[in-house]
Write a protein that holds these residues in place. Structure first.
Motif, mmCIF file in Angstrom:
data_model
loop_
_atom_site.group_PDB
_atom_site.id
_atom_site.type_symbol
_atom_site.label_atom_id
_atom_site.label_comp_id
_atom_site.label_asym_id
_atom_site.label_seq_id
_atom_site.Cartn_x
_atom_site.Cartn_y
_atom_site.Cartn_z
ATOM 1 N N ASP A 179 -5.713 15.516 3.842
ATOM 2 C CA ASP A 179 -5.704 16.427 2.695
ATOM 3 C C ASP A 179 -5.101 15.781 1.458
ATOM 4 O OD1 ASP A 179 -6.879 18.398 4.206
ATOM 5 O OD2 ASP A 179 -4.988 19.386 4.723
ATOM 6 N N ASP A 180 -4.188 14.837 1.668
ATOM 7 C CA ASP A 180 -3.534 14.170 0.537
ATOM 8 C C ASP A 180 -4.279 12.924 0.068
ATOM 9 O OD1 ASP A 180 -1.435 16.005 0.509
ATOM 10 O OD2 ASP A 180 -0.271 14.858 1.977
ATOM 11 N N THR A 181 -5.325 12.548 0.782
ATOM 12 C CA THR A 181 -6.046 11.318 0.460
ATOM 13 C C THR A 181 -6.966 11.511 -0.739
ATOM 14 O OG1 THR A 181 -5.991 10.626 2.778
ATOM 15 C CG2 THR A 181 -7.604 9.560 1.344
ATOM 16 N N LYS A 182 -6.801 10.652 -1.719
ATOM 17 C CA LYS A 182 -7.604 10.693 -2.942
ATOM 18 C C LYS A 182 -8.364 9.377 -3.100
ATOM 19 C CE LYS A 182 -5.552 14.619 -3.829
ATOM 20 N NZ LYS A 182 -6.261 15.905 -3.648
ATOM 21 N N ALA A 183 -9.119 9.284 -4.175
ATOM 22 C CA ALA A 183 -9.834 8.035 -4.461
ATOM 23 C C ALA A 183 -8.835 6.904 -4.673
ATOM 24 C CB ALA A 183 -10.708 8.205 -5.699
ATOM 25 N N PRO A 184 -9.107 5.713 -4.131
ATOM 26 C CA PRO A 184 -8.132 4.619 -4.241
ATOM 27 C C PRO A 184 -8.018 4.092 -5.666
ATOM 28 C CG PRO A 184 -10.163 3.819 -3.285
ATOM 29 C CD PRO A 184 -10.321 5.304 -3.397
ATOM 30 N N ALA A 201 0.840 -1.200 0.000
ATOM 31 C CA ALA A 201 0.000 0.000 0.000
ATOM 32 C C ALA A 201 0.871 1.245 0.000
ATOM 33 C CB ALA A 201 -0.927 0.011 1.212
ATOM 34 N N LEU A 202 0.504 2.182 -0.835
ATOM 35 C CA LEU A 202 1.153 3.498 -0.885
ATOM 36 C C LEU A 202 0.095 4.489 -0.410
ATOM 37 C CD1 LEU A 202 3.816 4.876 -1.816
ATOM 38 C CD2 LEU A 202 2.737 5.183 -4.060
ATOM 39 N N LEU A 203 0.183 4.832 0.888
ATOM 40 C CA LEU A 203 -0.909 5.554 1.532
ATOM 41 C C LEU A 203 -0.558 7.011 1.798
ATOM 42 C CD1 LEU A 203 -1.972 2.833 4.134
ATOM 43 C CD2 LEU A 203 -2.977 3.301 1.883
ATOM 44 N N SER A 231 -3.155 2.277 -3.706
ATOM 45 C CA SER A 231 -2.737 3.589 -3.233
ATOM 46 C C SER A 231 -3.951 4.497 -3.144
ATOM 47 C CB SER A 231 -1.700 4.209 -4.174
ATOM 48 O OG SER A 231 -1.329 5.506 -3.731
ATOM 49 N N ASN A 232 -3.918 5.413 -2.179
ATOM 50 C CA ASN A 232 -4.916 6.480 -2.121
ATOM 51 C C ASN A 232 -4.258 7.843 -2.293
ATOM 52 O OD1 ASN A 232 -3.673 6.801 0.353
ATOM 53 N ND2 ASN A 232 -5.517 6.422 1.588
ATOM 54 N N LEU A 233 -3.055 7.838 -2.863
ATOM 55 C CA LEU A 233 -2.438 9.073 -3.303
ATOM 56 C C LEU A 233 -2.981 9.438 -4.684
ATOM 57 C CD1 LEU A 233 1.305 8.475 -2.308
ATOM 58 C CD2 LEU A 233 -0.339 9.986 -1.174
ATOM 59 N N GLU A 234 -2.659 10.624 -5.138
ATOM 60 C CA GLU A 234 -3.081 11.040 -6.472
ATOM 61 C C GLU A 234 -2.566 10.046 -7.510
ATOM 62 O OE1 GLU A 234 -2.512 14.781 -9.606
ATOM 63 O OE2 GLU A 234 -1.667 14.876 -7.586
ATOM 64 N N LEU A 235 -3.428 9.687 -8.441
ATOM 65 C CA LEU A 235 -3.019 8.798 -9.522
ATOM 66 C C LEU A 235 -2.289 9.625 -10.574
ATOM 67 C CD1 LEU A 235 -2.884 6.140 -11.001
ATOM 68 C CD2 LEU A 235 -5.233 6.496 -11.797
ATOM 69 N N ASN A 236 -0.971 9.583 -10.519
ATOM 70 C CA ASN A 236 -0.155 10.247 -11.529
ATOM 71 C C ASN A 236 0.975 9.301 -11.928
ATOM 72 O OD1 ASN A 236 1.882 10.484 -9.508
ATOM 73 N ND2 ASN A 236 1.071 12.472 -8.854
ATOM 74 N N ALA A 237 1.767 9.703 -12.909
ATOM 75 C CA ALA A 237 2.805 8.823 -13.443
ATOM 76 C C ALA A 237 3.837 8.463 -12.384
ATOM 77 C CB ALA A 237 3.474 9.473 -14.651
ATOM 78 N N ALA A 238 4.206 9.423 -11.531
ATOM 79 C CA ALA A 238 5.233 9.163 -10.518
ATOM 80 C C ALA A 238 4.755 8.139 -9.495
ATOM 81 C CB ALA A 238 5.617 10.470 -9.824
#
Length: 304
Positions: A163-168, A156-158, A230-237
């Motif tokens: 504030d940083d929590t996004k849709a999983p 998991a990348l949490l 992950s519930n971080l922003e879904l981006n390339a990084a």
């Protein structure tokens, strides 16, 4: 045209409703068969034995290495599900049944999709609900000696804050014989009827006939090594970071497990981001996309 309410006609009605239910059921293409290992169940619960490591094929020198699947025990209890409608006898006698035929078809679709709902409930609770090793399914797991320098690995990348929590979003390896989740099927979904006044209080006292779905089964967690989230922003990084963690898994001998995500599973809110990460051939400025085609993108409304 009126209908006499007798056993023969009630049997014909049941067969018509059963056909509407089954045709609608068969027309649904749910996601859960691709994400789960189907395990037939014969009891109220099933107990599974698990090992900490994937048994690997090795050169046979000396005696065999024995892998006992009893280091962990994980029980999945079956659950019972139902959905029931009432048809008044007068509706049958007056041949006003078209609506009930459509409702029964809708019940068939709902029954076929119901394991999907159970599966995504399991996914959404995975950061707190425990898997076979007694820790949250999406969390820090103890791994076999030789597979990690720290002795643990997180799938998991949490986010560190609300504030940083996004849709999983999830990376899944669905290419293996065993899948990340278990669909334990005790009794298939079916539709039953209660139309005999000698057996039913509703028929005798209320002049109503009952038609209902019944099914038994349960969803459970399988191999966490094949499901990362992950519930971080879904981006390339973040995609690259989580994917690298997943493909870097090793067994106790230090050999690569060969696990690689085949599917990026997202909710509707991440659909566009998932497209640009995995399906767009080029990036801004026409630069080639290094992630193009690495995974298939599956979108479901159940994750938002």
């Amino acid at each position: 045209m009126s209908i006499e309410v007798n056993k023969q006609n009630l049997d014909v009605l049941y067969l018509c409703l059963k056909k509407a239910f089954q045709n609608a059921f068969d027309g649904v293409k749910p996601l859960y068969p691709a994400l789960t290992t189907r395990v037939p169940s014969t009891a109220a619960a099933e107990v599974y034995g698990w090992a900490t490591d994937f048994p690997a094929v090795r050169e046979w020198i000396g005696e065999r290495e024995l892998h006992k699947l009893t280091e962990y025990e994980y029980a999945i209890k079956n659950r019972k599900f139902e959905s029931t409608i009432v048809i008044p006898a007068d509706k049958i006698a007056d041949n006003q049944l078209a609506m009930y035929n459509n409702i029964t078809a809708e019940m068939g679709q709902q029954a076929a999709q119901h394991p999907d709902q159970l599966l995504f409930e399991l996914l959404r609770s995975g950061a707190s609900a425990k898997g076979y090793d007694g820790v949250p399914f999406f969390g820090e797991h103890r791994v076999a000696k030789g597979s990690s320098a720290s002795g643990t690995l997180s799938n998991a990348l949490l986010a560190a804050s609300k504030d940083d929590t996004k849709a999983p979003w999830y990376l899944l390896d669905l290419s293996r014989a065993l899948r990340p989740f278990i669909w334990q099927e005790r009794e298939k979904y079916r539709i039953d009827a209660l139309t005999d006044p000698r057996q039913s209080h509703e028929v005798f006292m209320r002049d109503e006939y009952l038609y209902g779905i019944r099914g038994r089964g349960s969803m459970g967690y399988g191999f966490w090594q094949m499901a990362f989230m992950s519930n971080l922003e879904l981006n390339a990084a973040n995609f690259t970071m989580l994917r690298q963690r997943m493909v870097s898994q090793r067994n106790s001998a230090g050999n690569m497990l060969g696990i690689a995500p085949s599917v990026l599973l997202v909710g509707e809110s991440n659909r566009e981001a998932a497209f640009y990460i995995a399906q767009a051939q080029t990036l801004a400025g026409q630069a080639p996309n290094p992630n193009y085609g690495l995974v298939d993108v599956w979108v479901t409304p159940y994750l938002d």
